[in-house]
Scaffold this active site. Sequence first.
Site, PDB file in Angstrom:
ATOM      1  N   GLY A   1       2.066   0.961   5.926  1.00  0.00           N
ATOM      2  CA  GLY A   1       2.319  -0.296   6.641  1.00  0.00           C
ATOM      3  C   GLY A   1       3.752  -0.428   7.154  1.00  0.00           C
TER       4      GLY A   1
ATOM      5  N   ARG B   1       7.888  -8.174   8.487  1.00  0.00           N
ATOM      6  CA  ARG B   1       8.683  -9.342   8.075  1.00  0.00           C
ATOM      7  C   ARG B   1       9.998  -8.987   7.373  1.00  0.00           C
ATOM      8  NH1 ARG B   1       4.487 -12.675   4.828  1.00  0.00           N
ATOM      9  NH2 ARG B   1       3.320 -10.723   4.878  1.00  0.00           N
TER      10      ARG B   1
HETATM   11  C1  UD1 Z   1      -4.659  -6.439   1.278  1.00  0.00           C
HETATM   12  C2  UD1 Z   1      -6.122  -6.756   0.953  1.00  0.00           C
HETATM   13  C3  UD1 Z   1      -6.210  -8.154   0.338  1.00  0.00           C
HETATM   14  C4  UD1 Z   1      -5.326  -8.238  -0.873  1.00  0.00           C
HETATM   15  C5  UD1 Z   1      -3.898  -7.840  -0.544  1.00  0.00           C
HETATM   16  C6  UD1 Z   1      -3.095  -7.712  -1.827  1.00  0.00           C
HETATM   17  C7  UD1 Z   1      -7.347  -5.568   2.682  1.00  0.00           C
HETATM   18  C8  UD1 Z   1      -8.144  -5.680   3.926  1.00  0.00           C
HETATM   19  N1  UD1 Z   1      -6.895  -6.689   2.171  1.00  0.00           N
HETATM   20  O1  UD1 Z   1      -4.262  -7.369   2.284  1.00  0.00           O
HETATM   21  O2  UD1 Z   1      -7.555  -8.439   0.009  1.00  0.00           O
HETATM   22  O3  UD1 Z   1      -5.370  -9.556  -1.407  1.00  0.00           O
HETATM   23  O4  UD1 Z   1      -3.854  -6.546   0.091  1.00  0.00           O
HETATM   24  O5  UD1 Z   1      -1.735  -7.552  -1.523  1.00  0.00           O
HETATM   25  O6  UD1 Z   1      -7.176  -4.479   2.178  1.00  0.00           O
HETATM   26  N2  UD1 Z   1      -1.589  -0.025   4.615  1.00  0.00           N
HETATM   27  C9  UD1 Z   1      -1.732   1.258   5.079  1.00  0.00           C
HETATM   28  N3  UD1 Z   1      -2.285   1.446   6.309  1.00  0.00           N
HETATM   29  C10 UD1 Z   1      -2.714   0.426   7.082  1.00  0.00           C
HETATM   30  C11 UD1 Z   1      -2.570  -0.885   6.582  1.00  0.00           C
HETATM   31  C12 UD1 Z   1      -2.007  -1.067   5.351  1.00  0.00           C
HETATM   32  O7  UD1 Z   1      -1.350   2.218   4.411  1.00  0.00           O
HETATM   33  O8  UD1 Z   1      -3.224   0.692   8.187  1.00  0.00           O
HETATM   34  C13 UD1 Z   1      -0.973  -0.231   3.281  1.00  0.00           C
HETATM   35  C14 UD1 Z   1       0.274  -1.094   3.359  1.00  0.00           C
HETATM   36  O9  UD1 Z   1       1.434  -0.292   3.501  1.00  0.00           O
HETATM   37  C15 UD1 Z   1       0.240  -1.816   2.022  1.00  0.00           C
HETATM   38  C16 UD1 Z   1      -1.230  -1.858   1.654  1.00  0.00           C
HETATM   39  O10 UD1 Z   1      -1.881  -0.910   2.458  1.00  0.00           O
HETATM   40  O11 UD1 Z   1       0.928  -1.123   1.008  1.00  0.00           O
HETATM   41  C17 UD1 Z   1      -1.849  -3.225   1.881  1.00  0.00           C
HETATM   42  O12 UD1 Z   1      -1.773  -3.538   3.250  1.00  0.00           O
HETATM   43  P1  UD1 Z   1      -1.431  -4.973   3.787  1.00  0.00           P
HETATM   44  O13 UD1 Z   1      -1.374  -4.947   5.263  1.00  0.00           O
HETATM   45  O14 UD1 Z   1      -0.263  -5.510   3.053  1.00  0.00           O
HETATM   46  O15 UD1 Z   1      -2.743  -5.745   3.361  1.00  0.00           O
HETATM   47  P2  UD1 Z   1      -2.877  -7.292   3.122  1.00  0.00           P
HETATM   48  O16 UD1 Z   1      -3.148  -7.952   4.417  1.00  0.00           O
HETATM   49  O17 UD1 Z   1      -1.780  -7.787   2.286  1.00  0.00           O
END
Ligand code: UD1
Length: 413
Positions: A12, A16
Amino acid sequence: MRETRAIILAAGKGTRMKSQVPKVLHQVAGKPVLRYIVDVVRSLKTYVVVGHGAAQVKHAIGDSVEYVLQNKLLGTGDALRRVQPYLKSFSGTLLVLCGDTPLLEPTTVRRLMARHKQAKAAATVMTAIVRQPFGYGRIVRDAQGNFVAIREQKDAGPGEHKIHEINVGMYCFEAKAAFEALRKIKLNPKKKEYYLTDIIKLLLSCGKRVSTWTSLDESAAFGINTRQDLAQADGIIRRRILNQLMDSGVTIVDPATTYVESGCKIGTDTIIYPCTFIHRDVVIGRKCSIGPFARLRPGTRIGDATEIGNFTEVSRSRLGRQTVMKHFSFLGDAMVGNAVNIGAGAVTANYDGKDKNKTVISDGAFIGSDAVLVAPVTVGAKAVVGAGSVVKKGTRVPSGAVVVGVPARRIRG
Ligand code: UD1
Ligand code: MG
């Protein structure tokens, strides 16, 4: 025993944070956020999904883990899907974690894994009850309390917004079932992402067992999204470090103004006075006295019963036993022996504008107040450098000799 592989999602962007540094590389108590998670799952073979700032992340975290590239950030479901080619013939358990939750503790992970095994489930979702559920995926249950789905903030209906049980973002999956379900998930129309959380519903609909485990450890869910989160996590980890030190027999006079970074070692009966900053990779012996207002930088080693007083800085230096450096001094790249006296205001001038040079001060030497040792300098055992002297670059003061003046000249020994 079925094997477990850890997968850390860390691709990610961390918009922010408003930073050029990838979110997971920001430091909490002297250690990158991602390193905390990597350390928690140290005993497992680990895959880290990287995307944003991948090269920087790899460089900072090193090769104790395997990296999986996610070129386009298409969501957590897509991130896990990227790992599949690496685990084609793997039929054990996947432990999936987020890369931005530095407060996670090893016991929490162990309990989730135990729960998953005990429940013989295809998936186990770790949940937590939090006061402010905004932004998290909510745990939706039916009238009997059975877990039916995870609903993301953006997709939650009015009733669901009120749910305080949230998805922490940490799961155990049986690899085969999870990868199969991942193939079937669809792009979420609102966020244009593949949600990992969508596989829960799919698994349930094909009759697989899905369990939840509710942790009392709310901090496991605490993810870093902003600089304010970073400061809050720093405060919590710092307090954990200080508590461990106090439990092991170190006196911290004022925890509120004492900063000790991750990975330092401090011996019993050492006293740390207020307003002291001890960076990572510092080792201090027993019965020492440090501060107030001292700064010990990485690479510092301090022997037993040594005193480092107020307005002092030590960097990449080794001090022996019963040495004293009580006021206004700087030691950089120095090897200092036992029972040495470093007078008030004495400094090593270790940097000549180009290189860092070394200073050696042998056992029993006496460095007078305000002396400047322009490195490289060697001071022999029991030698004396007079107050206010400037010892020129390249000087070797013999054992037992006395040198004084600017530049310092030998007057005895
Ligand atoms: C996610 C969960 C949510 C949970 C929350 C907890 C999903 C759809 N939702 O939401 O239910 O309550 O985490 O914090 O999973 N990442 C990748 N590749 C991507 C997108 C994200 O590696 O394409 C990684 C990010 O770096 C991060 C993690 O996955 O470490 C979570 O991603 P983030 O975008 O923060 O998900 P949330 O919207 O917070
Ligand atoms: Mg998040």
